[in-house]
Design a protein around this motif. Structure first.
Motif, PDB file in Angstrom:
ATOM      1  N   GLU A 225       2.227  -2.369  -1.657  1.00  0.00           N
ATOM      2  CA  GLU A 225       2.560  -3.681  -2.253  1.00  0.00           C
ATOM      3  C   GLU A 225       1.468  -4.715  -1.976  1.00  0.00           C
ATOM      4  O   GLU A 225       1.737  -5.885  -1.749  1.00  0.00           O
ATOM      5  CB  GLU A 225       3.902  -4.214  -1.681  1.00  0.00           C
ATOM      6  CG  GLU A 225       5.093  -3.325  -1.933  1.00  0.00           C
ATOM      7  CD  GLU A 225       5.655  -3.417  -3.344  1.00  0.00           C
ATOM      8  OE1 GLU A 225       5.064  -4.152  -4.178  1.00  0.00           O
ATOM      9  OE2 GLU A 225       6.653  -2.756  -3.630  1.00  0.00           O
TER      10      GLU A 225
ATOM     11  N   ARG B 285      10.087  -8.820  -0.182  1.00  0.00           N
ATOM     12  CA  ARG B 285       9.848  -8.875  -1.633  1.00  0.00           C
ATOM     13  C   ARG B 285      11.125  -9.260  -2.377  1.00  0.00           C
ATOM     14  O   ARG B 285      11.080 -10.017  -3.351  1.00  0.00           O
ATOM     15  CB  ARG B 285       9.348  -7.513  -2.133  1.00  0.00           C
ATOM     16  CG  ARG B 285       7.899  -7.230  -1.752  1.00  0.00           C
ATOM     17  CD  ARG B 285       6.972  -7.665  -2.869  1.00  0.00           C
ATOM     18  NE  ARG B 285       5.563  -7.660  -2.445  1.00  0.00           N
ATOM     19  CZ  ARG B 285       4.570  -8.053  -3.228  1.00  0.00           C
ATOM     20  NH1 ARG B 285       4.803  -8.471  -4.461  1.00  0.00           N
ATOM     21  NH2 ARG B 285       3.331  -8.058  -2.794  1.00  0.00           N
TER      22      ARG B 285
ATOM     23  N   LYS C 169       5.643 -12.685  -1.231  1.00  0.00           N
ATOM     24  CA  LYS C 169       4.621 -11.743  -1.693  1.00  0.00           C
ATOM     25  C   LYS C 169       3.859 -11.176  -0.496  1.00  0.00           C
ATOM     26  O   LYS C 169       2.798 -11.678  -0.114  1.00  0.00           O
ATOM     27  CB  LYS C 169       3.668 -12.438  -2.659  1.00  0.00           C
ATOM     28  CG  LYS C 169       4.311 -12.710  -4.020  1.00  0.00           C
ATOM     29  CD  LYS C 169       3.266 -13.194  -5.000  1.00  0.00           C
ATOM     30  CE  LYS C 169       3.809 -13.174  -6.419  1.00  0.00           C
ATOM     31  NZ  LYS C 169       2.821 -13.690  -7.370  1.00  0.00           N
TER      32      LYS C 169
END
Lengths: 319, 408
Positions: free
Chosen positions: B267, B293, B298
């Motif tokens: 991610e 998330r 983020k």
């Protein structure tokens, strides 16, 4: 057993051009031991005189495969080489008969190398451990080791105003090796070439671990002329300070008996490392050394079945 | 990148329940080394025991040397590898510390030895649980270091390590967390024996002590006239290692469908906050990132697989766009600042124009657990750092203080 003529005609393993001192006992010792092998050898060498004087890159004095990795681990290193040989032979990747030899001085054997040696003997690797015993760390400038005789001057046991050299006697490495119940252990001396080469060949051709502890003169460390090396080495045995014997499958055998057992002072007085013992206040140490030599000799005779009677003074029946 | 499965025509194995130690032993059984020299130490012991079973049952052709110390274990591996044998060992903690002298000799003699290390704290005080003090202490010994998140990666890394080592003639350490991975039962895909043997190939050494007709002198005295050139060539080999590790990882992927690179990113693509971690904690971080998330944070993870040599350029490229970075160290350094990974990550970012804020999080020393909650709290702090708040650069996670346990 090959004759001297046959031995010197064999292809040498340790060749000329090395940087060992003139009159070096270790060089004589190893030349004789390595010429005694009827098979090609692979050698592991401990850090020490022999290592530093035979392998200075880009030159080598070794006519056989040779590995040095560190000081205390020669027996462990050769264990790996020998295990690799067994594995690769079993897999059919190698067919030749090869013998394995570990070489270390007394520091790399009696002291820092003792644990690895003991482990390798107990694991029954098929190799010969050769200790060239000159009784101190000669390579780094004559520091005491576990093999240094009582009374000897070294740079770490100096003969001072209060303490006259090394206080305690040396340890008996040969007995330690014997205690592992291995097939072959011998004590030898480079001055007796026939005795030494016979033992070396036996050790090399014996299946399983073998140990050779070899008196190796060091004229720098012992303090005498290079030309006296063999004479003084001989005195070590003729005084019974360094008796020659072998232990085969646990059975002791004296391989040389001096015609007349000479007083130990004849060996001591030839070496500067013992000079201070001849000062009046230290003479008693010579007596002590003589008593220790006598006791060890009597015990050895008893072990070899050569003592006059079981009541001999100093014989330790518990051995 | 990472050990995620991708579809395709891959050779499949069998899923088995294995603890990390057994995964290593299983890989070793398939590798079938010529020589294994090992000494038992918690939490690596089960590897030695399991492999000894294989030897006793005749499932391998290996000469197993039951050495009397780890120092002798590495010494025997050095002798065996110099004799042209494929040699392996494993250790942990104090055992690795005892080997320290020989680690440098193995790498300097360019011997392709593979060693599994179950990461464990170093004395004193005595602690048998996981941290990375042991292998971090060996980070500059000239060995390639691969770290593993779980039992599957331990298995895969052990197999790849053989190929890597024998390609570049450098020894490889396969590191994994003591107890957390070494003793945890996980599903592991064990590849078919033949597929593993084909992947690693036969070891054909360049030189061997046993080639008695062509004798060699190994490990000579090397004085000022030549020592530096030998070190230079060793340094060059180490610098070639990343390319080899990538190649072997690609080949492993093509055959078996699990991809491995120098690092794994999770991610990270659109992330603003990045955590950097090594070993099993990466799994916990991934779980925390999923939670974060879902709340719109983020966050991403950069997991280091190959720590030595350190993949500077790769790391810089992946991290330089972050607003804040948290570097998680499971070991201390006496560098006067933080952990070893912290200073390395900062150095990697030095060449970047952007140079994001980097905070060090010391965690898990001596086996202390780290939780998802703690990682979420770390991310909370990193958000504050990203918006300009100043915090101490070195933070301790899960530390008992008068005000309570930190980050819990």
């Amino acid at each position: 057993m090959p004759t001297a003529r046959e031995l010197v005609r064999r292809k040498p393993v340790l060749v000329s051009g090395h940087r060992m001192c003139s009159g070096c006992g270790a060089a004589m010792t190893l030349r004789q031991v390595l010429l005694s092998s009827p098979y090609p050898v692979v050698i592991a060498c401990a850090t020490g005189c022999v290592e530093v004087s035979t392998s200075i890159f880009p030159e080598t004095a070794w006519n056989a495969s040779w590995i040095h990795s560190a000081f205390e681990n020669t027996a462990a290193t050769i264990s790996g080489v020998e295990a690799a040989y067994r594995a690769l032979k079993r897999k059919g990747k190698i067919e030749r008969e090869i013998k394995f030899i570990a070489i270390a001085g007394d520091g790399g054997t009696y002291d820092i190398g003792l644990q690895a040696l003991s482990g390798a003997l107990e694991r029954w690797h098929d190799f010969v451990f050769v200790c060239y015993d000159n009784g101190a760390y000669m390579n780094t400038g004559i520091q005491r080791s576990g093999a240094t005789p009582r009374g000897a001057y070294t740079t770490t046991t100096p003969a001072g105003k209060v303490i006259p050299g090394k206080v305690h006697p040396r340890k008996d490495l040969t007995a330690i090796a014997v205690a592992h119940n291995i097939p072959y252990v011998a004590q030898a001396n480079a001055a007796y070439w026939r005795d030494l080469t016979t033992k070396a060949e036996k050790a090399i051709t014996t299946e399983g671990p073998a140990v050779l502890v070899i008196y190796s003169d060091c004229n720098l460390g012992h303090g005498h002329e290079p030309s006296e090396a063999i004479d003084i080495s001989r005195l070590a045995t003729e005084t019974c300070f360094w008796p020659l014997y072998e232990v085969v499958e646990g059975k002791y055998r004296l391989t040389y008996r001096p015609k007349e057992k000479l007083p130990v002072r004849l060996w001591l007085e030839r070496q500067a490392r013992f000079r201070h013992l001849f000062e009046p206040q230290n003479e008693h140490i010579i007596d002590e050394i003589q008593r220790e030599v006598d006791k060890a000799w009597e015990r050895l005779l008893w072990l070899c079945g050569e003592s006059k009677g079981e009541s001999s003074e100093g014989v330790d029946k518990g051995a | 990148m990472g050990s995620t499965k991708v579809g395709g025509n891959f050779i499949r194995g069998q899923i088995k329940g294995l603890i990390g130690d057994d995964a290593v032993a299983e890989a070793m059984r398939q590798i079938n080394p010529d020589v294994v020299a090992a000494y038992p130490i918690t939490p690596q012991t089960l590897i030695v025991e399991k492999f000894a079973e294989f030897v006793s049952d005749g499932l391998v052709d290996t000469e197993m040397i039951h050495v009397e110390s780890e120092h002798s274990a590495m010494s025997a591996c050095i002798g065996a590898a110099a004799a042209g044998a494929r040699a392996m060992t494993s250790t942990a903690s104090q055992g690795l510390a005892l080997m320290w002298e020989m680690l440098y000799i193995a790498s300097s003699l360019r011997l392709p030895i593979v060693m599994a290390v179950t990461n464990r704290a170093l004395n004193s005080n005595l602690n048998i649980h996981c941290d990375h003090a042991d292998t971090m202490g060996a980070r500059d010994s000239g060995w390639i270091q691969l770290y593993s998140e779980n039992a599957q990666e331990v298995y895969d890394n052990t197999i790849q390590a053989v190929r890597i080592a024998e390609t570049i003639y450098l020894p490889v350490m396969v590191c994994f967390d003591g107890f957390v991975v070494s003793h945890s039962l996980e599903p592991v895909e064990v590849l078919p024996d033949e597929a593993v043997r084909e992947f690693i190939g036969e070891f054909k050494p360049l030189y061997s002590l046993l080639d008695v007709d062509n004798p060699i002198t190994v490990g000579p005295v090397d004085l000022p006239p030549f020592y530096m050139e030998h070190k230079r060539s060793q340094w060059e080999a180490v610098n070639r290692a990343p390319a080899v590790v990538i190649d072997v990882g690609m080949e492993f992927y093509r055959r078996f469908g699990r991809a491995y690179g120098l690092v794994e990113s999770y991610e990270l693509k659109d992330a603003e906050l990045a955590l950097v971690a090594i070993g099993s904690a990466a799994g916990t971080v991934k779980a925390a990132i999923d939670v974060a998330r879902s709340k719109g944070i983020k966050a991403g993870l950069l997991k280091i697989r190959m720590y030595r040599p350190f993949p500077w350029a790769t790391i810089r490229k992946l991290l330089e766009g972050m607003k804040a970075i948290g570097v998680m160290d499971r070991a201390l350094s006496s560098n006067g600042e933080g952990g070893p990974l912290f200073t390395d990550i900062k150095a990697a970012l030095y060449e970047s124009e952007k140079r994001p804020k980097v905070i060090n999080y010391i965690y898990g020393l001596g086996g202390r657990d780290i939780t998802i909650t703690q990682i979420l709290n770390i991310l909370k702090q990193l958000e504050a750092v990203a918006s300009g708040e100043a915090v101490e650069p070195v933070q301790w996670v899960g530390l008992r203080t008068k005000a309570g346990v930190t980050f819990s």
